[in-house]
Design a protein around this motif. Structure first.
Motif, short mmCIF file in Angstrom:
data_model
loop_
_atom_site.label_atom_id
_atom_site.label_comp_id
_atom_site.label_asym_id
_atom_site.label_seq_id
_atom_site.Cartn_x
_atom_site.Cartn_y
_atom_site.Cartn_z
N MET A 1 -3.84 76.35 -31.05
CA MET A 1 -5.21 76.79 -30.80
C MET A 1 -6.16 76.02 -31.72
O MET A 1 -5.76 75.13 -32.45
CB MET A 1 -5.33 78.30 -31.03
N SER A 2 -7.44 76.40 -31.69
CA SER A 2 -8.42 75.66 -32.46
C SER A 2 -9.70 76.48 -32.57
O SER A 2 -9.80 77.58 -32.02
CB SER A 2 -8.70 74.31 -31.79
N VAL A 3 -10.69 75.93 -33.30
CA VAL A 3 -11.98 76.59 -33.43
C VAL A 3 -13.05 75.67 -32.86
O VAL A 3 -12.84 74.47 -32.70
CB VAL A 3 -12.30 76.95 -34.90
N SER A 4 -14.20 76.23 -32.59
CA SER A 4 -15.29 75.47 -32.00
C SER A 4 -15.80 74.39 -32.95
O SER A 4 -16.05 74.64 -34.12
CB SER A 4 -16.44 76.42 -31.64
N ALA A 5 -15.96 73.18 -32.42
CA ALA A 5 -16.47 72.08 -33.23
C ALA A 5 -17.92 72.34 -33.64
O ALA A 5 -18.34 71.98 -34.75
CB ALA A 5 -16.38 70.76 -32.46
N GLY A 42 -14.39 68.73 -29.19
CA GLY A 42 -15.06 70.03 -29.27
C GLY A 42 -14.18 71.13 -29.83
O GLY A 42 -14.58 72.29 -29.84
N LYS A 43 -13.01 70.75 -30.32
CA LYS A 43 -12.07 71.74 -30.85
C LYS A 43 -11.46 71.22 -32.15
O LYS A 43 -10.86 70.14 -32.17
CB LYS A 43 -10.96 72.03 -29.84
N VAL A 44 -11.62 72.00 -33.21
CA VAL A 44 -11.12 71.60 -34.53
C VAL A 44 -9.90 72.44 -34.87
O VAL A 44 -9.92 73.67 -34.75
CB VAL A 44 -12.21 71.77 -35.61
N ALA A 45 -8.84 71.79 -35.31
CA ALA A 45 -7.59 72.49 -35.62
C ALA A 45 -7.74 73.41 -36.83
O ALA A 45 -8.50 73.11 -37.76
CB ALA A 45 -6.47 71.47 -35.89
#
Length: 238
Positions: A1-5, A42-45
């Motif tokens: 999964m990831s968080v919003s950039a 657009g997705k940061v680990a």
């Protein structure tokens, strides 16, 4: 999964005001190419968030709590259960304790080595028999996909947190067992392992150690079988 950039960029502006991307990467150890790719997608680990938080003196658990879907981490301060602690205690440490109790004299030094994360052991320790089904349903994933991650002894951070939530244990504990954050960063007491071991009876300790050894024996047996198969293949090609 990831968080919003987008959320990550906003967070960085608060954590390190005025710092450039190069500054952040140099201090955190995250490769510039890696961060650039994540920002473009657009997705940061989560591992990037953790690395940056540590680099700027922030608690990585609270750093993740700044983002969805990890908001609950800030308020989740329930201590780990003995079962969770013991699931993360290396087998060598259990054997050292067992031998020390029976006069083997091995002492604690023999357990200095770590075994790495023990995700599957943790899930087994907190499973009431229906945990895997509940997590699969809550996460909207096929049970076999969840089982596949456990078979590989890993869980995505968000799935680990969801597992903790469904089991009714501290959410931060899921991040500890994946190796994303340390036990200390998650607020586990420094003496957690020692305290949990003390509360085990001799019989309970012996049983737990025997279970671990049986699991290790099966893994070694599979590895030997695979090694022999590979060797036969090379012999056939020779």
């Amino acid at each position: 999964m990831s968080v919003s950039a987008v959320a990550f960029r906003h967070w960085i502006s608060e954590v390190a005001p005025g710092a450039s991307t190069a500054d952040v990467c140099r201090l955190s150890g995250v490769k510039r190419s890696t961060l650039a790719q994540q920002l473009v997608r657009g997705k940061v680990a989560e591992s990037t968030v953790v690395a940056v938080a540590r680099a700027y003196g922030r608690n990585p658990v609270l750093g993740l709590a700044e983002f969805e879907p990890y908001r609950e981490l800030a308020a989740s301060v329930a201590p780990p259960t003995d079962a969770e602690i013991l699931s993360q205690t290396p087998t060598a440490r259990l054997l050292a304790e067992l031998l020390a109790r029976v006069g083997g004299g091995l002492g604690h030094a023999a357990a200095a080595g770590e075994e790495g994360s023990a995700v599957r052991q943790w899930v087994e320790a907190i499973d009431d028999g229906e945990l895997r089904q509940r997590v699969s349903a809550a996460a909207g994933i096929a049970p076999q996909n969840y089982s596949a991650q456990l078979s590989a002894n890993r869980l995505a951070p968000e799935l680990a947190v969801r597992t903790a939530r469904e089991a009714g244990v501290g959410l931060r504990n899921g991040l500890v067992v994946t190796g994303l954050v340390t036990a200390a960063e998650a607020g586990w007491p420094p003496s957690a392992v020692e305290d949990a071991l003390v509360r085990l009876s001799d019989a309970e300790l012996a049983f737990l150690a025997s279970e671990r050894l049986a699991t290790l024996a099966r893994a070694l047996k599979r590895q030997e079988h695979e090694d022999r198969a590979v060797q036969r293949a090379w012999d056939h090609l020779a």
